[in-house]
Design a protein around this motif. Sequence first.
Motif, mmCIF file in Angstrom:
data_model
loop_
_atom_site.group_PDB
_atom_site.id
_atom_site.type_symbol
_atom_site.label_atom_id
_atom_site.label_comp_id
_atom_site.label_asym_id
_atom_site.label_seq_id
_atom_site.Cartn_x
_atom_site.Cartn_y
_atom_site.Cartn_z
ATOM 1 N N LEU A 164 0.824 -1.205 0.000
ATOM 2 C CA LEU A 164 0.000 0.000 0.000
ATOM 3 C C LEU A 164 0.859 1.256 0.000
ATOM 4 O O LEU A 164 0.496 2.262 -0.597
ATOM 5 N N VAL A 165 1.986 1.179 0.693
ATOM 6 C CA VAL A 165 2.958 2.272 0.721
ATOM 7 C C VAL A 165 4.279 1.688 0.240
ATOM 8 O O VAL A 165 4.659 0.582 0.620
ATOM 9 N N THR A 166 4.976 2.427 -0.602
ATOM 10 C CA THR A 166 6.287 1.983 -1.046
ATOM 11 C C THR A 166 7.334 2.629 -0.150
ATOM 12 O O THR A 166 7.593 3.827 -0.238
ATOM 13 N N TYR A 167 7.880 1.825 0.745
ATOM 14 C CA TYR A 167 8.918 2.324 1.640
ATOM 15 C C TYR A 167 10.251 2.277 0.921
ATOM 16 O O TYR A 167 10.528 1.368 0.144
ATOM 17 N N ARG A 168 11.081 3.262 1.202
ATOM 18 C CA ARG A 168 12.395 3.344 0.564
ATOM 19 C C ARG A 168 13.489 2.750 1.432
ATOM 20 O O ARG A 168 14.595 2.519 0.960
ATOM 21 N N GLY A 169 13.204 2.526 2.713
ATOM 22 C CA GLY A 169 14.208 1.961 3.606
ATOM 23 C C GLY A 169 13.587 1.539 4.921
ATOM 24 O O GLY A 169 12.433 1.867 5.220
ATOM 25 N N LEU A 170 14.395 0.793 5.680
ATOM 26 C CA LEU A 170 13.963 0.242 6.960
ATOM 27 C C LEU A 170 15.000 0.576 8.016
ATOM 28 O O LEU A 170 16.200 0.391 7.790
ATOM 29 N N VAL A 171 14.526 1.083 9.154
ATOM 30 C CA VAL A 171 15.367 1.285 10.326
ATOM 31 C C VAL A 171 14.730 0.459 11.429
ATOM 32 O O VAL A 171 13.581 0.704 11.801
ATOM 33 N N THR A 172 15.456 -0.556 11.919
ATOM 34 C CA THR A 172 14.850 -1.447 12.890
ATOM 35 C C THR A 172 15.749 -1.748 14.077
ATOM 36 O O THR A 172 16.952 -1.935 13.923
ATOM 37 N N ASP A 173 15.119 -1.783 15.236
ATOM 38 C CA ASP A 173 15.776 -2.299 16.426
ATOM 39 C C ASP A 173 15.869 -3.811 16.236
ATOM 40 O O ASP A 173 15.135 -4.395 15.448
ATOM 41 N N ILE A 174 16.764 -4.458 16.948
ATOM 42 C CA ILE A 174 16.904 -5.911 16.843
ATOM 43 C C ILE A 174 15.971 -6.615 17.818
ATOM 44 O O ILE A 174 15.211 -7.494 17.445
ATOM 45 N N ASN A 175 16.057 -6.254 19.082
ATOM 46 C CA ASN A 175 15.250 -6.910 20.115
ATOM 47 C C ASN A 175 13.911 -6.210 20.232
ATOM 48 O O ASN A 175 13.790 -5.165 20.850
ATOM 49 N N LEU A 176 12.906 -6.810 19.600
ATOM 50 C CA LEU A 176 11.566 -6.240 19.569
ATOM 51 C C LEU A 176 10.622 -7.084 20.405
ATOM 52 O O LEU A 176 10.845 -8.284 20.575
ATOM 53 N N LEU A 177 9.558 -6.459 20.880
ATOM 54 C CA LEU A 177 8.499 -7.216 21.537
ATOM 55 C C LEU A 177 7.809 -8.077 20.493
ATOM 56 O O LEU A 177 7.721 -7.703 19.332
ATOM 57 N N GLY A 178 7.319 -9.223 20.897
ATOM 58 C CA GLY A 178 6.576 -10.061 19.964
ATOM 59 C C GLY A 178 7.418 -11.175 19.369
ATOM 60 O O GLY A 178 8.520 -11.479 19.820
ATOM 61 N N ARG A 179 6.884 -11.751 18.307
ATOM 62 C CA ARG A 179 7.426 -12.952 17.705
ATOM 63 C C ARG A 179 8.627 -12.687 16.800
ATOM 64 O O ARG A 179 9.542 -13.492 16.720
ATOM 65 N N PHE A 180 8.613 -11.573 16.047
ATOM 66 C CA PHE A 180 9.677 -11.271 15.090
ATOM 67 C C PHE A 180 10.719 -10.343 15.693
ATOM 68 O O PHE A 180 10.373 -9.364 16.342
ATOM 69 N N ASN A 181 11.995 -10.637 15.433
ATOM 70 C CA ASN A 181 13.045 -9.692 15.818
ATOM 71 C C ASN A 181 13.444 -8.879 14.585
ATOM 72 O O ASN A 181 12.947 -9.114 13.478
ATOM 73 N N GLY A 182 14.329 -7.934 14.778
ATOM 74 C CA GLY A 182 14.754 -7.061 13.678
ATOM 75 C C GLY A 182 15.435 -7.797 12.541
ATOM 76 O O GLY A 182 15.315 -7.410 11.376
ATOM 77 N N TRP A 183 16.179 -8.864 12.868
ATOM 78 C CA TRP A 183 16.833 -9.659 11.811
ATOM 79 C C TRP A 183 15.769 -10.221 10.869
ATOM 80 O O TRP A 183 15.919 -10.187 9.649
ATOM 81 N N GLU A 184 14.698 -10.767 11.459
ATOM 82 C CA GLU A 184 13.639 -11.398 10.669
ATOM 83 C C GLU A 184 12.850 -10.371 9.851
ATOM 84 O O GLU A 184 12.475 -10.639 8.707
#
Length: 132
Positions: free
Chosen positions: A45-65
């Motif tokens: 729906l939105v075309t993102y140009r980049g991703l900035v992510t923390d590694i240790n996230l709440l929930g099932r997925f981490n930043g690597w994933e």
Amino acid sequence: MPSILVIEDDDAIQSLVEDALNEGGFETAVASTGEEAVPLLKGGLVTYRGLVTDINLLGRFNGWEVARAAREVDPSFPVVYMSGVAADEWLVQGVPNSIMLRKPFAPVQLVTAVSHLLNGCLSPKAPDGPSG
């Protein structure tokens, strides 16, 4: 204006990252978990140009994933990781041609990292990125 997806579950850091990118001339969208972020990346729906992510996230997925999911959509998708404790895992876990910012970092470091990736300043075997 390039839109950057920011994934960070700490409100203070999320705000700092968002402000730095906005002041650097980027639009931002924010997600607090990988579960929120992956559908945004894959939904189209939105075309993102980049991703900035923390590694240790709440929930099932981490930043690597989350970064790997972004690379399924676009194999050259720009990724900047942020971490205080997982930074040492970057060479093994990180996607090729990504950047790791070790917390704490200066806002200008973040803007510079995103700008470098968007401008293609990293070569495939860049010393500051995993060669995959």
